[in-house]
Write a protein that holds these residues in place. Structure first.
Motif, mmCIF file in Angstrom:
data_model
loop_
_atom_site.group_PDB
_atom_site.id
_atom_site.type_symbol
_atom_site.label_atom_id
_atom_site.label_comp_id
_atom_site.label_asym_id
_atom_site.label_seq_id
_atom_site.Cartn_x
_atom_site.Cartn_y
_atom_site.Cartn_z
ATOM 1 N N ALA A 167 0.826 -1.207 0.000
ATOM 2 C CA ALA A 167 0.000 0.000 0.000
ATOM 3 C C ALA A 167 0.860 1.257 0.000
ATOM 4 C CB ALA A 167 -0.937 -0.006 1.203
ATOM 5 N N VAL A 168 1.968 1.220 0.743
ATOM 6 C CA VAL A 168 2.884 2.365 0.764
ATOM 7 C C VAL A 168 3.485 2.584 -0.617
ATOM 8 C CG1 VAL A 168 5.089 3.195 1.679
ATOM 9 C CG2 VAL A 168 3.389 2.211 3.226
ATOM 10 N N LEU A 169 3.891 1.510 -1.292
ATOM 11 C CA LEU A 169 4.448 1.628 -2.638
ATOM 12 C C LEU A 169 3.418 2.200 -3.601
ATOM 13 C CD1 LEU A 169 6.584 1.156 -4.818
ATOM 14 C CD2 LEU A 169 5.759 -1.208 -5.002
ATOM 15 N N VAL A 170 2.207 1.672 -3.581
ATOM 16 C CA VAL A 170 1.159 2.155 -4.482
ATOM 17 C C VAL A 170 0.922 3.647 -4.269
ATOM 18 C CG1 VAL A 170 -1.319 2.024 -4.974
ATOM 19 C CG2 VAL A 170 0.015 -0.072 -4.747
ATOM 20 N N HIS A 171 0.861 4.060 -3.016
ATOM 21 C CA HIS A 171 0.611 5.476 -2.724
ATOM 22 C C HIS A 171 1.776 6.345 -3.171
ATOM 23 C CE1 HIS A 171 -1.430 8.785 -0.873
ATOM 24 N NE2 HIS A 171 -0.432 9.036 -0.040
ATOM 25 N N ALA A 172 3.000 5.855 -3.014
ATOM 26 C CA ALA A 172 4.170 6.619 -3.452
ATOM 27 C C ALA A 172 4.199 6.752 -4.975
ATOM 28 C CB ALA A 172 5.448 5.945 -2.955
ATOM 29 N N VAL A 173 3.863 5.687 -5.691
ATOM 30 C CA VAL A 173 3.825 5.743 -7.155
ATOM 31 C C VAL A 173 2.743 6.719 -7.609
ATOM 32 C CG1 VAL A 173 3.323 4.425 -9.247
ATOM 33 C CG2 VAL A 173 4.792 3.447 -7.483
ATOM 34 N N ALA A 174 1.576 6.645 -6.981
ATOM 35 C CA ALA A 174 0.500 7.574 -7.333
ATOM 36 C C ALA A 174 0.915 9.009 -7.068
ATOM 37 C CB ALA A 174 -0.762 7.228 -6.537
ATOM 38 N N GLY A 175 1.619 9.239 -5.954
ATOM 39 C CA GLY A 175 2.094 10.586 -5.653
ATOM 40 C C GLY A 175 3.081 11.096 -6.674
ATOM 41 N N ALA A 176 3.973 10.206 -7.156
ATOM 42 C CA ALA A 176 4.940 10.598 -8.182
ATOM 43 C C ALA A 176 4.244 10.957 -9.490
ATOM 44 C CB ALA A 176 5.943 9.470 -8.410
ATOM 45 N N LEU A 177 3.176 10.245 -9.809
ATOM 46 C CA LEU A 177 2.461 10.478 -11.066
ATOM 47 C C LEU A 177 1.618 11.742 -11.033
ATOM 48 C CD1 LEU A 177 1.284 6.829 -11.787
ATOM 49 C CD2 LEU A 177 2.900 8.142 -13.167
ATOM 50 N N THR A 178 1.109 12.101 -9.874
ATOM 51 C CA THR A 178 0.200 13.246 -9.773
ATOM 52 C C THR A 178 0.870 14.493 -9.211
ATOM 53 O OG1 THR A 178 -0.553 12.476 -7.590
ATOM 54 C CG2 THR A 178 -1.816 11.757 -9.510
ATOM 55 N N GLY A 179 2.135 14.391 -8.823
ATOM 56 C CA GLY A 179 2.836 15.532 -8.257
ATOM 57 C C GLY A 179 3.168 16.576 -9.300
ATOM 58 N N THR A 180 3.703 17.684 -8.832
ATOM 59 C CA THR A 180 4.008 18.797 -9.726
ATOM 60 C C THR A 180 5.402 18.722 -10.337
ATOM 61 O OG1 THR A 180 4.769 20.102 -7.827
ATOM 62 C CG2 THR A 180 2.455 20.340 -8.477
ATOM 63 N N GLY A 181 6.256 17.839 -9.829
ATOM 64 C CA GLY A 181 7.627 17.750 -10.319
ATOM 65 C C GLY A 181 7.753 16.853 -11.536
ATOM 66 N N ASP A 182 9.004 16.525 -11.862
ATOM 67 C CA ASP A 182 9.306 15.633 -12.985
ATOM 68 C C ASP A 182 8.857 14.220 -12.623
ATOM 69 O OD1 ASP A 182 10.725 13.763 -14.660
ATOM 70 O OD2 ASP A 182 12.024 15.407 -15.278
ATOM 71 N N LYS A 183 7.873 13.704 -13.347
ATOM 72 C CA LYS A 183 7.313 12.387 -13.020
ATOM 73 C C LYS A 183 8.333 11.270 -13.169
ATOM 74 C CE LYS A 183 2.526 13.590 -14.198
ATOM 75 N NZ LYS A 183 2.814 15.032 -14.159
ATOM 76 N N LEU A 184 9.146 11.337 -14.221
ATOM 77 C CA LEU A 184 10.150 10.293 -14.431
ATOM 78 C C LEU A 184 11.183 10.299 -13.310
ATOM 79 C CD1 LEU A 184 10.721 10.618 -18.278
ATOM 80 C CD2 LEU A 184 9.625 8.715 -17.091
ATOM 81 N N GLU A 185 11.606 11.476 -12.904
ATOM 82 C CA GLU A 185 12.589 11.578 -11.825
ATOM 83 C C GLU A 185 12.008 11.045 -10.519
ATOM 84 O OE1 GLU A 185 15.257 14.997 -9.511
ATOM 85 O OE2 GLU A 185 14.136 15.486 -11.329
ATOM 86 N N ALA A 186 10.752 11.431 -10.229
ATOM 87 C CA ALA A 186 10.123 10.987 -8.981
ATOM 88 C C ALA A 186 9.904 9.483 -8.980
ATOM 89 C CB ALA A 186 8.794 11.724 -8.786
ATOM 90 N N LEU A 187 9.455 8.929 -10.089
ATOM 91 C CA LEU A 187 9.222 7.485 -10.166
ATOM 92 C C LEU A 187 10.522 6.698 -10.085
ATOM 93 C CD1 LEU A 187 6.484 7.240 -12.956
ATOM 94 C CD2 LEU A 187 6.230 6.500 -10.583
ATOM 95 N N SER A 188 11.559 7.204 -10.742
ATOM 96 C CA SER A 188 12.819 6.448 -10.810
ATOM 97 C C SER A 188 13.437 6.255 -9.439
ATOM 98 C CB SER A 188 13.810 7.145 -11.743
ATOM 99 O OG SER A 188 14.220 8.395 -11.205
ATOM 100 N N ALA A 189 13.097 7.133 -8.487
ATOM 101 C CA ALA A 189 13.647 7.009 -7.138
ATOM 102 C C ALA A 189 12.979 5.908 -6.336
ATOM 103 C CB ALA A 189 13.509 8.337 -6.396
#
Length: 497
Positions: A167-189
């Motif tokens: 659940a933590v992973l799913v929420h973190a991925v969703a946050g990376a996709l919907t955030g205001t920053g670079d989605k690829l950079e956020a997801l890659s971390a």
């Protein structure tokens, strides 16, 4: 199945634990039970009371009662329930941004809010019971991942081992996709490189992307797998019940994912100019020209289809596959479009009328070949045209250009910076008289003096840059010049010979 323990093979042992907890919790609810209050004392914990104090009161009771148990095993079982429930409430408070719940957990734990993660991690680490080892490991993993993200203000790789960390992973991925920053950079971390290590074959899903893109796609794939497990789990786990609405919102975000990772071009150094400059955003369509032929391919992208990460492109073929187009190796002296290229580009533009095409030329090809390819794309009316290069890792680089044919050269007014590439060197004019920069003699022969070019040309100070060149100059020389002098906030104007 136990609402706290999720292993059905251990149901008998779990029932013993819950019976013990139920006996203690009965005192918590018996004195103030209303007619509509739950009759099962276990419901003081299941479902978690997120708005009131019922669950927190029950956990306070467990804290007071556990030390009184003479049986060490029973004490450990009560400590387990309390530690996992508190960590659950802390994770729920973080995901739902419920400050009151976080404060309530800190109060029951008896520490300041900032110290709660460390206390819970330590409490979970002291539980040594094979019956509950899986859920303890899962709770610690989820707590650790959430804590690191909070403390470091950055996302960290998450290796899920159970429902909570999933659940933590799913929420973190969703946050990376919907955030205001670079989605690829956020997801890659959030994930490791699935293709790391020379002895590891790279699956087709990842093979066309750079390291950042591979990690980003890996995170999305892992997030979808975790989400699928959460949605199909039949466990009546109070943690999942409490965040059901959040999981539904995260599901929407993951299923709407559409990514354009940076694209790798195999054998790129032999097909295009090598550079560290330019944009790394993947163009829609790539065209590579060399003597007598061209290759065309659409950049791969990633989206979610039926809950699975899928490769796609805006047209066919998709890189690394290419469409081969042969054309005559001889041309008239006047530089104009190539009929064979115009014929194949027209239907491709019809498929994607807003596409960006990036055009590269083999390093030793004559510059006029590149010019003819650029004119062919312009003749078809591609709305955005770019020069194409690759970096040392074969990742595509591109440079937006405005193509001006020789017939319209007189219409182009003076620019802040004007650069001419001749066989004998450069001519640079920027706000004053022109400066001639001849080629210099080196051990391997005469070479263009790019150091002197950069000393005399200041593209950072220019709002517009015009590049003119001779047809016989090598494509590699022209490309290096173009990437070096391009303005930062506008397209480079390329005047064709």
């Amino acid at each position: 199945m136990s609402p706290i323990l999720k292993q059905p093979t251990r149901s008998a042992r779990a029932a013993q634990i819950l019976a013990l907890v139920g006996t203690l919790l009965a005192a918590c609810v018996s004195d103030a039970r209303a007619d509509d209050s739950p009759r099962n004392p276990l419901e003081a914990l299941v479902p978690y009371d997120l708005e009131g104090t019922r669950t927190l009161q029950a956990l306070t009771l467990l804290r007071d009662q556990a030390p009184m148990k003479a049986d060490p095993r029973e004490r450990r079982e009560l400590e387990f329930v309390r530690a996992v429930a508190l960590s659950d409430l802390w994770l729920i408070g973080q995901q739902l941004q419920n400050v009151a719940l976080l404060d309530g957990v800190a109060k029951v734990a008896g520490v300041a809010r900032a110290d709660v993660p460390e206390l819970l991690t330590r409490a979970l680490g002291q539980i040594d019971d094979p019956v509950v080892s899986d859920i303890v490991l899962d709770a610690r993993q989820a707590l650790l991942a959430t804590t690191l993200q909070q403390e470091q203000a950055a996302r960290v790789p998450i290796e899920p081992v159970g429902l909570r960390s999933e659940a933590v992973l799913v929420h973190a991925v969703a946050g990376a996709l919907t955030g205001t920053g670079d989605k690829l950079e956020a997801l890659s971390a959030l994930a490791s490189d699935p293709c790391a290590g020379a002895d590891k074959a790279c699956a087709p899903l990842y093979a066309s992307f750079d390291a950042q893109g591979r990690k980003a796609v890996h995170a999305l794939s892992d997030g979808l797998a975790a989400l699928q497990h959460l949605r199909t789990s039949r466990s009546r786990d109070p943690f999942l019940e409490a965040i059901a609405a959040q999981i539904a919102r995260d599901t929407i975000a993951l299923n709407a994912a559409d990514l354009s990772p940076r694209t790798r071009l195999p054998a790129g150094a032999t097909r295009a100019h090598t550079t560290q400059l330019g944009s790394m955003t993947a163009p829609d369509l790539v065209m590579l020209v060399s003597e007598g032929r061209a290759e065309l391919g659409f950049s791969p992208r990633v989206h979610v289809s039926a809950g699975i990460v899928t490769l796609y492109a805006r047209g066919e073929p998709m890189l690394p596959a290419t469409q081969q187009v042969a054309f005559s190796a001889t041309f008239p002296a006047f530089v104009k479009s190539v009929p064979e290229l115009v014929a194949v580009l027209s239907p491709l533009l019809a498929q994607t009328p807003d596409a960006t095409i990036a055009i590269g030329a083999a390093p030793q090809a004559p510059a006029h070949l590149w010019a003819r390819a650029l004119l062919s794309a312009q003749a078809v009316r591609f709305p955005r045209i770019a020069l194409l290069g690759v970096d040392a890792n074969e990742v595509v680089r591109s440079l937006a250009v405005e193509v001006v044919s020789a017939l319209r050269a007189a219409e182009v007014g003076p620019s802040d910076l004007n650069v001419v590439v001749r066989l004998g060197g450069f001519t640079v004019r920027q706000g004053g008289p022109g400066v001639t920069i001849p080629r210099v003699r080196k051990e391997e022969g005469f070479a263009f003096d790019f150091d002197a070019l950069l000393q005399n040309a200041k593209p950072a100070d220019a709002k517009s840059v015009k590049l003119t060149f001779m047809s016989e100059v090598a494509a590699d020389t022209l490309a290096e010049t173009a990437f070096a002098v391009a303005p930062s906030n506008s397209a480079l104007t390329v005047v064709l010979p």
